[in-house]
Motif scaffolding. Structure first.
Motif, PDB file in Angstrom:
ATOM      1  N   LEU A  17       0.806  -1.212   0.000  1.00 26.68           N
ATOM      2  CA  LEU A  17       0.000   0.000   0.000  1.00 26.68           C
ATOM      3  C   LEU A  17       0.842   1.267   0.000  1.00 26.68           C
ATOM      4  O   LEU A  17       0.330   2.344  -0.228  1.00 26.68           O
ATOM      5  N   GLY A  18       2.126   1.165   0.295  1.00 28.08           N
ATOM      6  CA  GLY A  18       2.998   2.327   0.343  1.00 28.08           C
ATOM      7  C   GLY A  18       3.379   2.648   1.772  1.00 28.08           C
ATOM      8  O   GLY A  18       3.152   1.863   2.694  1.00 28.08           O
ATOM      9  N   SER A  19       3.971   3.810   1.939  1.00 21.48           N
ATOM     10  CA  SER A  19       4.381   4.219   3.274  1.00 21.48           C
ATOM     11  C   SER A  19       3.723   5.550   3.615  1.00 21.48           C
ATOM     12  O   SER A  19       3.349   6.319   2.742  1.00 21.48           O
ATOM     13  N   GLY A  20       3.587   5.797   4.887  1.00 23.67           N
ATOM     14  CA  GLY A  20       2.934   7.012   5.359  1.00 23.67           C
ATOM     15  C   GLY A  20       1.774   6.668   6.268  1.00 23.67           C
ATOM     16  O   GLY A  20       1.464   5.494   6.505  1.00 23.67           O
ATOM     17  N   ILE A  21       1.125   7.693   6.782  1.00 20.77           N
ATOM     18  CA  ILE A  21       0.072   7.464   7.771  1.00 20.77           C
ATOM     19  C   ILE A  21      -1.223   6.965   7.124  1.00 20.77           C
ATOM     20  O   ILE A  21      -1.925   6.144   7.703  1.00 20.77           O
ATOM     21  N   VAL A  22      -1.544   7.426   5.924  1.00 14.76           N
ATOM     22  CA  VAL A  22      -2.778   6.974   5.260  1.00 14.76           C
ATOM     23  C   VAL A  22      -2.684   5.509   4.860  1.00 14.76           C
ATOM     24  O   VAL A  22      -3.599   4.722   5.161  1.00 14.76           O
ATOM     25  N   PRO A  23      -1.603   5.064   4.203  1.00 16.04           N
ATOM     26  CA  PRO A  23      -1.496   3.628   3.921  1.00 16.04           C
ATOM     27  C   PRO A  23      -1.416   2.779   5.189  1.00 16.04           C
ATOM     28  O   PRO A  23      -1.940   1.663   5.219  1.00 16.04           O
ATOM     29  N   ALA A  24      -0.778   3.303   6.238  1.00 16.27           N
ATOM     30  CA  ALA A  24      -0.719   2.556   7.505  1.00 16.27           C
ATOM     31  C   ALA A  24      -2.106   2.402   8.098  1.00 16.27           C
ATOM     32  O   ALA A  24      -2.456   1.340   8.620  1.00 16.27           O
TER      33      ALA A  24
END
Length: 94
Positions: free
Chosen positions: A58-65
């Motif tokens: 999903l990627g990195s960062g707060i939204v994908p987390a």
């Protein structure tokens, strides 16, 4: 691994949001703030293990987390619902 206060707050925030989102998506699964936080954190662990096994990134960062934790929390809530005898019907909100 050392967690500072900021990292801990981000983990708790992601857990609360993911648990709340999963409780909104899965019918009858809201358990309150503390339980939703715990479900979100455990869901993040489930999602962070399961999605790479399925070759989903999903990627990195707060939204994908948060999305990752929400997916894991939904899976956890569905398992809890089946174990508690909810069966497979009435999972999703309409």
């Amino acid at each position: 691994m050392h967690l500072n206060t900021e990292s801990l707050l981000v983990i708790l925030l992601v857990g609360v949001v993911a648990g709340w989102l999963a409780g909104q998506i899965v019918r009858g699964a809201g358990f309150g703030l503390i339980a939703d936080m715990a479900i979100g954190i455990v869901g993040a662990l489930i999602g962070s293990w399961l999605l790479p096994q399925l070759h989903i990134a999903l990627g990195s960062g707060i939204v994908p987390a948060t999305a990752n934790a929400t997916i894991g929390a939904i899976i956890l809530l569905l398992i809890i619902s089946v174990v508690r005898g909810g069966g497979r019907r009435n999972f999703w909100r309409r």
